[in-house]
Design an enzyme around this catalytic site. Sequence first.
Site, PDB file in Angstrom:
ATOM      1  CE1 TYR A  97      -3.136  -2.919   0.169  1.00 30.31           C
ATOM      2  CE2 TYR A  97      -3.715  -2.313   2.405  1.00 30.31           C
ATOM      3  CZ  TYR A  97      -3.898  -3.120   1.301  1.00 30.31           C
ATOM      4  OH  TYR A  97      -4.839  -4.116   1.342  1.00 30.31           O
ATOM      5  N   GLY A  98       1.931   1.233  -0.770  1.00 26.09           N
ATOM      6  CA  GLY A  98       2.767   2.428  -0.899  1.00 26.09           C
ATOM      7  C   GLY A  98       3.336   2.855   0.446  1.00 26.09           C
TER       8      GLY A  98
END
Length: 270
Positions: free
Chosen positions: A70-71
């Site tokens: 998720y970055g």
Amino acid sequence: MNETLHDLHRPLGDTGLTISPLGLGTVKLGRDQGVKYPNGFTIPDDQAARALLDLARELGINLLDTAPAYGRSEERLGPLLRGQRQYWVIVSKVGEEFENGLSHFDFSAAHTRRSVERSLQRLETDHLDLLLVHSDGNDLAVLENTEVYPTLAALKAEGKIRAFGFSGKTVDGGLLALRDGDCAMVTYNLNEQAERPVLDYAAAHGKGILIKKALASGHACLAPGVDPVRASFELVFGHPAVGAAIVGTINPLHLAHNVATAANVIRTRP
């Protein structure tokens, strides 16, 4: 309808974890590329992210879902949650990496251990409550032919994770994941119910179930006048195995509506 989830927390299978029936998914705190949502969005700044987390807690949500894929989600959550660790049940993942707009997967023992250590560091904690394998879709191959599950069992024995499981895409994967692990995250919504046998197995064996895409990532379409959120939650919470549904909104009004609707559905279930 000023409903909250504070008095509706429930056990997640036999993990020993007690969770709110809705969890906050945090992909939108860290990643805006390659995500399947009907509308574009802007990643919220720290002030907006902190306000969202505060609201979630106020509404009785104690479950947070994040992942290395998720970055920047994990590394943002660490500082945002300082001093609050005891209030949250934190779920992260292993297996999928997201770099330069592309995903790649690594289920080796070395990568699994390194990934968990990195998540602990980013989230500024000494343990993760639940660690799920982020499957690449080849569920059985991941479970049977890689070192990821035995490594997670070792990390659990070491106290670095409280429970482990699998976020997969197939019934066979979900069933095997539950046989040897604590929890499965499955897709179950008004459009897709193929993984229901995994829920049935979990209910029979005291295993944990988290639901992803409960609202079909915002795509559910129903007859005019039918609230898609309510209809979705009636389906999801109608199954006894379900511990929680993960909702990924960054809109405070949507979050409050989701909580009020879920609370109402759970309280009025026959």
